[in-house]
Design an enzyme around this catalytic site. Structure first.
Site, PDB file in Angstrom:
ATOM      1  N   GLN A  42      23.460 -28.769 126.158  1.00  0.00           N
ATOM      2  CA  GLN A  42      23.930 -30.149 125.998  1.00  0.00           C
ATOM      3  C   GLN A  42      22.759 -31.099 126.228  1.00  0.00           C
ATOM      4  O   GLN A  42      22.884 -32.306 126.033  1.00  0.00           O
ATOM      5  CB  GLN A  42      25.041 -30.470 127.002  1.00  0.00           C
ATOM      6  N   HIS A  83      23.981 -31.871 121.584  1.00  0.00           N
ATOM      7  CA  HIS A  83      23.989 -33.346 121.674  1.00  0.00           C
ATOM      8  C   HIS A  83      22.711 -33.957 121.135  1.00  0.00           C
ATOM      9  O   HIS A  83      22.377 -35.090 121.463  1.00  0.00           O
ATOM     10  CB  HIS A  83      24.252 -33.777 123.131  1.00  0.00           C
ATOM     11  N   ASN A 126      26.787 -23.868 139.278  1.00  0.00           N
ATOM     12  CA  ASN A 126      26.830 -25.331 139.328  1.00  0.00           C
ATOM     13  C   ASN A 126      27.008 -25.767 140.779  1.00  0.00           C
ATOM     14  O   ASN A 126      27.854 -25.205 141.488  1.00  0.00           O
ATOM     15  CB  ASN A 126      27.993 -25.865 138.468  1.00  0.00           C
TER      16      ASN A 126
HETATM   17  N1  APR Z   1      21.424 -26.511 140.400  1.00  0.00           N
HETATM   18  C1  APR Z   1      22.744 -26.328 140.136  1.00  0.00           C
HETATM   19  N2  APR Z   1      23.587 -27.318 139.719  1.00  0.00           N
HETATM   20  C2  APR Z   1      23.044 -28.553 139.587  1.00  0.00           C
HETATM   21  C3  APR Z   1      21.683 -28.830 139.854  1.00  0.00           C
HETATM   22  C4  APR Z   1      20.864 -27.747 140.282  1.00  0.00           C
HETATM   23  N3  APR Z   1      19.552 -27.907 140.570  1.00  0.00           N
HETATM   24  N4  APR Z   1      21.467 -30.162 139.644  1.00  0.00           N
HETATM   25  C5  APR Z   1      22.654 -30.699 139.260  1.00  0.00           C
HETATM   26  N5  APR Z   1      23.590 -29.736 139.221  1.00  0.00           N
HETATM   27  C6  APR Z   1      24.992 -29.866 138.770  1.00  0.00           C
HETATM   28  C7  APR Z   1      25.698 -31.113 139.272  1.00  0.00           C
HETATM   29  O1  APR Z   1      26.411 -30.836 140.463  1.00  0.00           O
HETATM   30  C8  APR Z   1      26.650 -31.451 138.121  1.00  0.00           C
HETATM   31  O2  APR Z   1      27.966 -30.976 138.368  1.00  0.00           O
HETATM   32  O3  APR Z   1      24.911 -30.024 137.372  1.00  0.00           O
HETATM   33  C9  APR Z   1      26.069 -30.703 136.914  1.00  0.00           C
HETATM   34  C10 APR Z   1      25.662 -31.641 135.787  1.00  0.00           C
HETATM   35  O4  APR Z   1      26.840 -32.200 135.252  1.00  0.00           O
HETATM   36  P1  APR Z   1      26.735 -33.564 134.409  1.00  0.00           P
HETATM   37  O5  APR Z   1      25.870 -34.517 135.143  1.00  0.00           O
HETATM   38  O6  APR Z   1      28.135 -33.956 134.044  1.00  0.00           O
HETATM   39  O7  APR Z   1      25.925 -33.135 133.103  1.00  0.00           O
HETATM   40  P2  APR Z   1      26.486 -32.369 131.828  1.00  0.00           P
HETATM   41  O8  APR Z   1      27.585 -31.430 132.197  1.00  0.00           O
HETATM   42  O9  APR Z   1      25.310 -31.816 131.145  1.00  0.00           O
HETATM   43  O10 APR Z   1      27.088 -33.590 130.956  1.00  0.00           O
HETATM   44  C11 APR Z   1      27.535 -33.272 129.667  1.00  0.00           C
HETATM   45  O11 APR Z   1      27.838 -35.632 129.214  1.00  0.00           O
HETATM   46  O12 APR Z   1      27.092 -37.833 129.196  1.00  0.00           O
HETATM   47  C12 APR Z   1      27.210 -36.686 128.460  1.00  0.00           C
HETATM   48  O13 APR Z   1      25.830 -36.205 126.651  1.00  0.00           O
HETATM   49  C13 APR Z   1      25.854 -36.195 128.044  1.00  0.00           C
HETATM   50  O14 APR Z   1      25.184 -33.911 127.618  1.00  0.00           O
HETATM   51  C14 APR Z   1      25.799 -34.764 128.565  1.00  0.00           C
HETATM   52  C15 APR Z   1      27.263 -34.424 128.741  1.00  0.00           C
END
Ligand code: APR
Length: 239
Positions: A96, A114, A206
């Site tokens: 993503q 994306h 996660n």
């Molecule tokens: N190790 C493990 N987990 C992690 C780490 C890490 N170092 N850093 C962050 N996280 C986890 C966070 O706890 C969070 O739940 O990664 C997750 C990221 O989730 P989001 O911030 O929601 O990102 P994502 O799932 O990629 O979002 C999907 O939303 O806004 C749109 O287009 C955008 O591609 C994105 C989509």
């Protein structure tokens, strides 16, 4: 168990979200500590409406993000995934993320659901540009249209080819590992289920709970992705 499953798997597919790149220095969107969407409403900034009605704020937000992906680099976890692809362990990465870090680390089989911040295109005529234009504060096409990053904005559909490739890979997977996604956004969050429904073991790594944890064969909440990948990559750590 993940180490054993990786060894036994014939077709491992990795699914990454913003949590894959936080250890490179890029913020994610929804984690309680640093999530970008905790401070900004995505519909007001990452949408076609924002592009049409709020173009200055849209451009300054995305110029910051383009500067970020140029300044920061893939971390050890990205390079381990690329190495696992070379060794035949990982067959494909569905991401993503729009930072291009998997490809910079050497991964070849990547579907960017994306899109990418590495490219811009004209909102009017579609002409493609490098995102360097934003760095040099060039925001308009030769046709006069506004240049926007080649990412999927809220309200837009996913790139067809990336979507279909991701679907085919999820169906073929016998091991599907989610790395760093809250699995909050459809249709991207359906791919772990598609893999599971077609017989794959599902692992979710996660830092925070997701709504899909209940479908997983293993959930890992207490490890940073980079550290976990180093451990899975080492020969001496236990299963
Ligand atoms: N190790 C493990 N987990 C992690 C780490 C890490 N170092 N850093 C962050 N996280 C986890 C966070 O706890 C969070 O739940 O990664 C997750 C990221 O989730 P989001 O911030 O929601 O990102 P994502 O799932 O990629 O979002 C999907 O939303 O806004 C749109 O287009 C955008 O591609 C994105 C989509």
């Amino acid at each position: 168990m993940v180490k054993k499953w990786l060894r036994e798997s014939d077709y491992t597919v990795i699914f990454t979200g913003a949590g894959m790149s936080t250890e490179s220095g890029l913020p994610d969107f929804r984690s309680s500590k640093q999530g970008m969407w905790n401070k900004k409403d995505p519909s007001k900034i990452a949408s076609t409406r924002a592009l049409n009605e709020n173009v200055q704020e849209f451009i300054s937000f995305y110029r910051e993000r383009v500067l970020g992906v140029k300044e920061y680099k893939p971390h050890k976890g990205h390079f381990i995934l690329a190495d696992w692809e070379k060794k035949g362990t990982v067959k494909h990465i569905i991401t993503q993320n729009v930072d291009g870090f998997h490809q910079q680390a050497g991964s070849k089989h990547v579907s960017e659901l994306h899109g990418t911040l590495q490219k811009l295109h004209c909102q009017s005529c579609g002409k493609e540009y490098s995102s360097e234009e934003y760095i040099h504060q060039e925001y308009y096409c030769t046709c006069g249209g506004v240049l926007r990053p080649s990412i999927v904005l809220f309200g837009e559909s996913l790139p067809e080819e990336a979507f279909h490739t991701a679907y085919e890979e999820a169906v073929k997977a016998d091991l599907f590992i989610v790395l760093g996604s809250s699995l909050s956004v459809t249709p991207a969050n359906q791919f772990p289920l598609i893999a599971k429904e077609h017989g794959a073991k599902l692992v979710i790594v996660n830092m925070e709970k997701t709504d899909f944890d209940r479908y997983a064969d293993e959930v890992i909440h207490d490890r940073k992705i980079g550290e976990l990948l180093v451990e899975l990559n080492s020969n001496d750590s236990p299963e």
